[in-house]
Design an enzyme around this catalytic site. Sequence first.
Site, short mmCIF file in Angstrom:
data_model
loop_
_atom_site.label_atom_id
_atom_site.label_comp_id
_atom_site.label_asym_id
_atom_site.label_seq_id
_atom_site.Cartn_x
_atom_site.Cartn_y
_atom_site.Cartn_z
N CYS A 313 0.80 -1.23 0.00
CA CYS A 313 0.00 0.00 0.00
C CYS A 313 0.83 1.28 0.00
CB CYS A 313 -0.99 -0.01 1.16
SG CYS A 313 -0.24 -0.02 2.80
N HIS A 372 -2.81 1.21 6.71
CA HIS A 372 -3.05 1.26 5.28
C HIS A 372 -2.76 2.67 4.81
CE1 HIS A 372 -4.46 0.33 1.35
NE2 HIS A 372 -5.52 1.11 1.43
N ASP A 395 -7.17 5.85 -3.69
CA ASP A 395 -6.43 4.70 -3.18
C ASP A 395 -6.07 3.77 -4.34
OD1 ASP A 395 -5.32 2.61 -1.83
OD2 ASP A 395 -6.97 2.34 -0.42
#
Length: 744
Positions: A313, A372, A395
């Site tokens: 991530c 995250h 994202d």
Amino acid sequence: MDSELESYMLFKKDQSGIALQDKLRKEKSGNRIKLDIMVALELRSIDLQISRNNKEHHTKEMGLKRLIVRRGQPFMLQVHFNRPFHSRTDHITFVAETGPAPMELLGTRATFPLTQARQGNVWSASDFTVDSNSLLVSLFTPADAVIGSYTLKIDISQRQDHILTHPLGTFILLFNPWSAEDDVYLPSETLLQEYVMLDYGFVYKGHERFITSSPWNYGQFEEDIIDICFEILNKSLYFLENPSKDCSQRNDAVYVCRVVSAMINSNDDNGVLQGNWGEDYSLGVSPLEWNGSVAILRQWSAKGGQPVKYGQCWVFAAVMCTVMRCLGVPSRVVSNFRSAHSADGNLTIDTYYDQNAEILSTWKQDKIWNFHVWNECWMIRKDLPPGYNGWQVLDPTPQQTSSGLFCCGPASVKAIKEGEVHLAYDTPFVYAEVNADEVIWLFRDGQAQEILAHNTSSIGKEISTKMVGSDQRQNITSFYKYSEGSHEERSVFLKASRKMLGSRRTSSPFLDLLGSGGLGDQPAQLQLHLARTPEWGKDLLLKLHARRVPDRTHPQGPIRLEVRFCAQALLHKGGTREPLWRHIVHLNLDFGEEIQWPFLLPYNNYRNKLTDEKLIRVSGIAKVEGTGKSILVLKDISLDPPHLSIELSERAEVGKALSIHITFTNTQTVALSHCMMVLEGSGLIHGQISNDLGTLVAGHTIQIQLDLYPFKSGPHQLQVLISSNEVKEIKGYKDIFVAAARAS
């Protein structure tokens, strides 16, 4: 009288002479114009004024070899002809084109004549001056123009039916956060310097109680990065399906952000990075071993768009930050600790333990990531009702599809805070990441039988980004939600749950839980503490703190507890490895009594059992004899890697040798094998510098000295990574201000 008459006659003669000279001058000028008109206007050369324009458009850091400008802001050109330009008789038109099949209807082609003054937010060429055979002209691109690489041409009308077209060159057009008319306008020079111009930063990782900052080289101004950014757009599925339509939508920041979000991962296409959340990185590079975005983007481009192995991530988000800042969209990297991934979208994350306190990952469809990382991009949301402009979540980590592709956002941070989960894009998913409730179950006899805990405030902790103008971390949790447990927070949560669950509300286990009044009270309170600072290579000393408290079932009197402990390595995505240690404690607690019970987790138990994150979860489940009740106690432990130091010997100056001293001590009790050091830093190093350090025995210190030759002035950051077989990520950094070269 005669003298007055004589003077008058002389005066008239002088006046006639002046008038005659003026007449001759006008005739000469007119004849010259007539002669010029008889000579066709021809282009001789073009000066794109690159140095001046790039400086005024905040793009000089990208180099001075080509023209790079921002939309909604004029730039200058100087055109040289074979003769002077005459605005009344000479007619020229400029043509700007981008994309594979430019069309005015699609906004990818513009034709605009030379005029005296600019007319509004449209393509124009105006405010010109003529000097001999040259024409200095101001070109203006509208603030909603398509971004991309443009060709610029000039049409010269020589007769009514005869037009000559000459190429003037090319230029790149970017978003313009300095322009009040642009959708990405950010009205603060301080913020613009941070979120557009700064080419380094930090990514926050680890655990909510053990947050670490990892330096990152964004490198958005390296000369080839802008080309790679447009290459990314041109390899998207949207472009491959309909190139003309895709290019025509590149005036829209929302659209471009969604395309980039999909292209940073490679789940649907030949995106930039291939994700890998396992533990085998032998076919590529461990995500922990990247120092910055530049090496990743260059490798992707050099291999014809083949995904780079591997990312997780923070790598996805950091690379997207590079691309967005390069394109001109203010962007920052944001970390959310204890980040939820609700598989069924019901706003609860279910976690299961067995009677031996082991986390049952195989039963766990929902996930709580230790952390995250995503992006925020700044823009106006004309597609939403008023009030949702500003920071938007994007994202690029592939978690779920959006409109058929693995991408996420933009989701308005304001909409997330207010629970307006019906607003585009992907707001329910992001809302759950920071707001879901956690329900922990005791699993036995093949099913979940007892609720051990219901946590309304354990998800979405310490939401963090780099502080403006500082190396410090900024907590921005309050941007995403109201204070945990407050009336506003619970009210927003219930509003969002009604919208997200819809018809499922009547059968939602979560709402059943809310209606049940929660958990009953417990006859004892348990806490786990570390008795000393945990160090890799040493036994971990813990203490169980137990206190007897009254409850409805056992208001007074002693109780007996059997506490079963289990330690497991925590994985980044919320999973665990097999148990590495177990322990059982029996306690007798009298009413009002408090006891502390020490115990050891030996180094040999965890030595070869941890992941690269070096995180351990110690779980305990206490069975209260005679009641059937169970009590859960948890403790997460982070083991810090060794540290390195970086020192400079003198003032940094462009083109002058800068001596760097790096010191590293292996504080582990074991040797570090196959140690590799990698240095990176935009403006300081072209690419990377790698050194093989071999094996570093326990307790040994290594000192490295090398010279760098900075090639860009201003603030920069040197990133240093030392990796080994035993510890993948030992990072350090040094902020370096580079002075301009002294005049010789």
